[in-house]
Motif scaffolding. Sequence first.
Motif, short mmCIF file in Angstrom:
data_model
loop_
_atom_site.label_atom_id
_atom_site.label_comp_id
_atom_site.label_asym_id
_atom_site.label_seq_id
_atom_site.Cartn_x
_atom_site.Cartn_y
_atom_site.Cartn_z
N TYR A 1 41.11 -6.40 96.22
CA TYR A 1 41.34 -7.69 96.86
C TYR A 1 40.86 -7.67 98.31
O TYR A 1 41.06 -8.63 99.03
CB TYR A 1 42.84 -8.02 96.87
CG TYR A 1 43.44 -8.24 95.49
CD1 TYR A 1 42.65 -8.27 94.35
CD2 TYR A 1 44.81 -8.41 95.34
CE1 TYR A 1 43.21 -8.46 93.11
CE2 TYR A 1 45.37 -8.61 94.09
CZ TYR A 1 44.57 -8.63 92.97
OH TYR A 1 45.12 -8.82 91.74
N ALA B 1 34.41 -8.30 99.70
CA ALA B 1 33.70 -9.40 99.06
C ALA B 1 33.04 -8.96 97.77
O ALA B 1 33.02 -9.68 96.77
CB ALA B 1 32.66 -9.97 100.03
N LEU C 1 35.72 -8.67 95.10
CA LEU C 1 36.28 -9.98 94.76
C LEU C 1 35.35 -10.76 93.83
O LEU C 1 35.81 -11.59 93.04
CB LEU C 1 36.56 -10.79 96.02
CG LEU C 1 37.78 -10.32 96.83
CD1 LEU C 1 37.79 -10.98 98.20
CD2 LEU C 1 39.07 -10.63 96.08
N LYS C 2 34.05 -10.50 93.90
CA LYS C 2 33.13 -11.18 92.99
C LYS C 2 33.39 -10.80 91.55
O LYS C 2 33.12 -11.58 90.64
CB LYS C 2 31.68 -10.83 93.37
CG LYS C 2 31.20 -11.48 94.65
CD LYS C 2 29.75 -11.11 94.94
CE LYS C 2 29.26 -11.76 96.23
NZ LYS C 2 27.86 -11.39 96.54
N ALA D 1 41.41 -11.28 103.23
CA ALA D 1 40.12 -11.21 102.52
C ALA D 1 40.13 -12.06 101.26
O ALA D 1 39.16 -12.77 100.96
CB ALA D 1 39.79 -9.76 102.18
N ASP E 1 37.85 -15.58 100.80
CA ASP E 1 36.75 -15.50 99.85
C ASP E 1 36.33 -16.89 99.38
O ASP E 1 37.18 -17.76 99.13
CB ASP E 1 37.17 -14.65 98.65
CG ASP E 1 36.05 -14.42 97.67
OD1 ASP E 1 35.14 -13.64 97.99
OD2 ASP E 1 36.08 -15.04 96.59
N LYS E 2 35.02 -17.12 99.26
CA LYS E 2 34.52 -18.44 98.88
C LYS E 2 34.96 -18.86 97.48
O LYS E 2 35.13 -20.05 97.20
CB LYS E 2 33.00 -18.47 98.98
CG LYS E 2 32.47 -18.36 100.41
CD LYS E 2 30.97 -18.42 100.44
CE LYS E 2 30.45 -18.33 101.88
NZ LYS E 2 28.96 -18.38 101.93
N ARG E 3 35.12 -17.89 96.61
CA ARG E 3 35.52 -18.19 95.23
C ARG E 3 37.03 -18.29 95.09
O ARG E 3 37.56 -19.25 94.54
CB ARG E 3 34.98 -17.11 94.30
CG ARG E 3 35.43 -17.26 92.85
CD ARG E 3 34.97 -16.07 92.05
NE ARG E 3 35.48 -16.08 90.69
CZ ARG E 3 35.72 -15.00 89.96
NH1 ARG E 3 35.47 -13.80 90.48
NH2 ARG E 3 36.18 -15.09 88.73
N TRP E 4 37.75 -17.30 95.63
CA TRP E 4 39.19 -17.22 95.42
C TRP E 4 40.00 -17.98 96.46
O TRP E 4 41.12 -18.42 96.18
CB TRP E 4 39.63 -15.76 95.37
CG TRP E 4 39.21 -15.10 94.10
CD1 TRP E 4 38.16 -14.25 93.90
CD2 TRP E 4 39.82 -15.29 92.82
NE1 TRP E 4 38.08 -13.89 92.58
CE2 TRP E 4 39.09 -14.50 91.89
CE3 TRP E 4 40.90 -16.04 92.36
CZ2 TRP E 4 39.40 -14.45 90.54
CZ3 TRP E 4 41.22 -15.99 91.01
CH2 TRP E 4 40.48 -15.21 90.12
#
Length: 268
Positions: free
Chosen positions: A177, A180, A183-184, A219, A223-226
């Motif tokens: 977590y 980056a 996280l992807k 983080a 994140d852009k996704r989460w």
Amino acid sequence: MRRMMAAAIGGLAVALVAAPLSAQRAQVVNAGSEQALRIGTVTVSRPFGGTLVDGLAVVGAYRIGRERLWLVRGDGGPQCPARYVVVARRSAEELVTSTPFGTCAAAGKPRVADGALIVPIAGARYAYRNGDVRLLDAARVARTVPVAPRCVPGAQVPAGEQAATLAAFEDGFPASYGTARALKRLDMTPPELRDLLTGLACLSSWPAAQEAVPDRATALLADKRWGPRAFAMLDVIAEDRATSPHLVALTRSFAAEMRYRVDRRTTI
């Protein structure tokens, strides 16, 4: 996440030799006031980097394809008796050391499977592959470590219990977590995300955890996704009529703190 990993592993054509190599190829040596790891003619000083350990021990040696691996334990005293790194030798001069991992508990018997070195530790499983260490049971660990089921106010929790809970949280919060790249690849269902955020919001209200929990969570929420999913889920928790008024207040406070941290992080 397990289904994703199984599919990814299934597509890899990696020749495995599961038999351990001789652990004597990696030796613990003295380097001044500290211990170091010597593999062949190469010496690895401070394989745990900034993570302080009192001593080193070579647990075992393994091979995945052409890559030779050594699992190394760092002994850190009574508060954290065991941490681990994987040192990989890819050529005569090239050694790669993983980030430290573990929960401070002793590891079970490692094994090579599906192109990875699997290290069981305290009910969780860590997998090393190509320089990266991932926690295979991240969602389950995230649910069990930070969650306070009844969301007890910090004022009702003794200082010693707060400290012990915070230590368990910091040791067990998944490293996946925190970057980056990891996280992807993260796979988490909405119920798992809700459980995680509920626990984070509750635990962050305890005096002993007011800084540590948001620091670890930044983080993920940046994140852009989460990040958008997490903030949306925090709104869902706060607006759910089944959520207790106490937890509603904590959730809104935690969401505000995290929005501030994320905005500050993206503008610096």
